[in-house]
Design a protein around this motif. Structure first.
Motif, short mmCIF file in Angstrom:
data_model
loop_
_atom_site.label_atom_id
_atom_site.label_comp_id
_atom_site.label_asym_id
_atom_site.label_seq_id
_atom_site.Cartn_x
_atom_site.Cartn_y
_atom_site.Cartn_z
N ASN A 185 -25.58 -16.97 61.87
CA ASN A 185 -24.72 -16.44 62.93
C ASN A 185 -23.38 -17.15 62.92
O ASN A 185 -23.23 -18.25 62.36
CB ASN A 185 -25.38 -16.56 64.30
CG ASN A 185 -25.58 -18.01 64.73
OD1 ASN A 185 -24.64 -18.69 65.17
ND2 ASN A 185 -26.81 -18.51 64.59
N ASN A 220 -25.85 -16.09 55.38
CA ASN A 220 -26.97 -15.30 54.89
C ASN A 220 -27.19 -14.10 55.81
O ASN A 220 -27.45 -14.29 57.02
CB ASN A 220 -28.24 -16.14 54.84
CG ASN A 220 -28.17 -17.23 53.79
OD1 ASN A 220 -28.31 -16.96 52.60
ND2 ASN A 220 -27.97 -18.47 54.22
N PRO A 221 -27.12 -12.88 55.29
CA PRO A 221 -27.32 -11.69 56.12
C PRO A 221 -28.68 -11.70 56.81
O PRO A 221 -29.69 -12.08 56.21
CB PRO A 221 -27.23 -10.53 55.11
CG PRO A 221 -26.40 -11.08 53.99
CD PRO A 221 -26.76 -12.53 53.90
N GLY A 222 -28.67 -11.29 58.07
CA GLY A 222 -29.91 -11.21 58.82
C GLY A 222 -30.49 -12.54 59.24
O GLY A 222 -31.55 -12.58 59.88
N LYS A 223 -29.82 -13.64 58.93
CA LYS A 223 -30.34 -14.97 59.27
C LYS A 223 -29.31 -15.82 60.02
O LYS A 223 -29.60 -16.34 61.09
CB LYS A 223 -30.78 -15.70 58.01
CG LYS A 223 -31.24 -17.13 58.26
CD LYS A 223 -31.56 -17.85 56.96
CE LYS A 223 -31.92 -19.32 57.21
NZ LYS A 223 -32.17 -20.05 55.95
N ASP A 239 -23.72 -8.04 58.06
CA ASP A 239 -25.01 -8.18 58.74
C ASP A 239 -25.23 -9.61 59.22
O ASP A 239 -26.29 -10.20 59.01
CB ASP A 239 -26.16 -7.72 57.83
CG ASP A 239 -27.49 -7.61 58.57
OD1 ASP A 239 -27.47 -7.42 59.80
OD2 ASP A 239 -28.55 -7.72 57.91
N ILE A 240 -24.22 -10.16 59.87
CA ILE A 240 -24.29 -11.52 60.41
C ILE A 240 -24.28 -11.45 61.93
O ILE A 240 -23.43 -10.77 62.52
CB ILE A 240 -23.11 -12.38 59.92
CG1 ILE A 240 -23.01 -12.35 58.39
CG2 ILE A 240 -23.23 -13.81 60.44
CD1 ILE A 240 -24.23 -12.85 57.66
N GLU A 241 -25.21 -12.14 62.57
CA GLU A 241 -25.26 -12.15 64.02
C GLU A 241 -23.96 -12.73 64.59
O GLU A 241 -23.47 -13.76 64.13
CB GLU A 241 -26.44 -12.99 64.51
CG GLU A 241 -26.53 -13.07 66.04
CD GLU A 241 -27.54 -14.09 66.54
OE1 GLU A 241 -27.52 -14.38 67.76
OE2 GLU A 241 -28.30 -14.63 65.70
N ASN A 296 -20.17 -7.67 61.26
CA ASN A 296 -21.01 -6.48 61.26
C ASN A 296 -21.19 -5.91 59.86
O ASN A 296 -22.30 -5.48 59.49
CB ASN A 296 -20.42 -5.42 62.19
CG ASN A 296 -20.49 -5.81 63.65
OD1 ASN A 296 -21.33 -6.62 64.04
ND2 ASN A 296 -19.60 -5.27 64.46
#
Length: 346
Positions: free
Chosen positions: A97, A92-95, A116-118, A113
């Motif tokens: 990792n 899930n992007p932004g959530k 948008d994945i940690e 990147n």
């Protein structure tokens, strides 16, 4: 482990695109369903029809060599497509990792990147093996994947098998083992472990030992739930017909590929021994791949000097744990001799 619990919620309910070839089952001689050019194509071979979206003939041929059932096999536009789809399907992007283990293959970070994945980085130990303690510390409830490249790029070494098994047995997300260079290694593939670990994903490629880098064809092997999810989110016709045809032809010539592998391993040993005799070489790291990592006295200037002689290697001196190092692909006997001659002059 229930793989479906790992996937994104929107992917659980996703209705994949239905192609004309998905909807029709059986035999036919007149195809008027997919808005193709019915007259043919301006090439010796006709490519006017859409390819098999699941590449079943090619997967069947691969299964005979790899020993992996079709339902456990995914084919991608290079391994990079499989890597990207794993991010898109499970993270899930932004959530969420993922964990990578530098120095390692750069596309894991790029795909993280883009999506948008940690990205959590746990450096390998000085001997280029896993730091299991720090990996355990980096994992939390939102860690979805750990990427392990073995043999590792750019260091060339295989990762200790028992360490990988420890992660497989204890981590509740996907463990992605990138075996792009496995054909050149003494260590055996993890394919045999597919039946033991539902969360295991193995990446292999036709770009290295098979000599088909220009075709862009990668393989992912995993449990049926993972493969079903990848097939659900992939583009409808991700492997073109020309690639499928050429790969099928290549699979019938495995003897040539095996000869190239033997030659590469022999040259790897010779090149290592000869490089160790050259004064500007500080260390040649052991390798299980078709390249070697070489520590030199002045990486940038040596790299530039090689370029001036028309010889291109990879400067890895700015990569973590690879300071002052060049990565050198094993070439033909003649290419390796040219490299050695120029390095001796430098």
């Amino acid at each position: 482990m229930n793989i479906k619990d790992l996937q994104r919620e929107n992917i659980k309910t996703l209705k994949p695109y239905s192609t004309a070839r998905d909807e029709f089952k059986g035999q036919a001689s007149v195809f008027l369903d997919a808005n193709e050019n019915s007259y043919g194509s301006p090439l010796p071979a006709n490519y006017n029809r859409y390819p098999d979206p699941l590449q079943l003939d090619l997967k069947d041929a691969i299964s005979k060599i790899k020993g992996v059932p079709i339902e456990n096999t995914f084919l991608g536009n290079g391994s990079d497509e499989a890597i990207d789809l794993l991010f898109r399907a499970f993270c899930n992007p932004g959530k969420d990792n993922v964990i990578i283990l530098p120095p390692t293959y750069g596309m894991y970070e790029v795909s993280a990147n883009i999506n948008d994945i940690e990205l959590r980085k746990v450096d390998l130990l000085p001997n280029f093996q896993l730091d299991l303690e720090k990996i355990a510390e980096a994992i939390d409830a939102n860690t979805k994947m750990i990427f392990i490249c073995s043999p590792n790029n750019p260091t060339g070494n295989s990762i200790n098998r028992t360490d990988i098994e420890t992660i497989l047995a204890n981590f509740k997300g996907l463990v992605v083992i990138d075996e792009a260079y496995i054909n050149f290694a003494k260590q055996k593939t993890f394919i045999q472990e597919l039946i033991e670990y539902a969360n295991l994903v193995i990446l292999q490629t036709f770009s290295k030992a098979w000599g088909l880098a220009a075709l862009r064809l990668g393989m992912a092997f995993s449990s049926v739930p993972v493969i079903d999810i990848l097939n659900k989110v992939k583009p409808p016709y991700n492997i073109n017909q020309a690639t499928q045809d050429l790969a099928l032809a290549a699979l019938s010539n495995i003897q040539q590929v095996n000869e190239w592998i033997k030659s590469t391993v022999t040259e790897r040993a010779r090149l290592t021994a000869e490089l160790e005799k050259i004064s500007i070489v500080k260390k040649v790291y052991p390798s299980d791949a078709n390249f070697i990592l070489v520590a030199v006295t002045d990486a940038l200037n040596i790299y530039n000097a090689l370029v001036n002689e028309g010889i291109i290697v990879r400067d890895r001196s700015k990569v973590s744990l690879c300071e002052g190092c060049l990565r050198i692909t094993i070439g033909t006997i003649d290419e390796n001799n040219q490299l050695l001659t120029v390095l001796a002059k430098i």
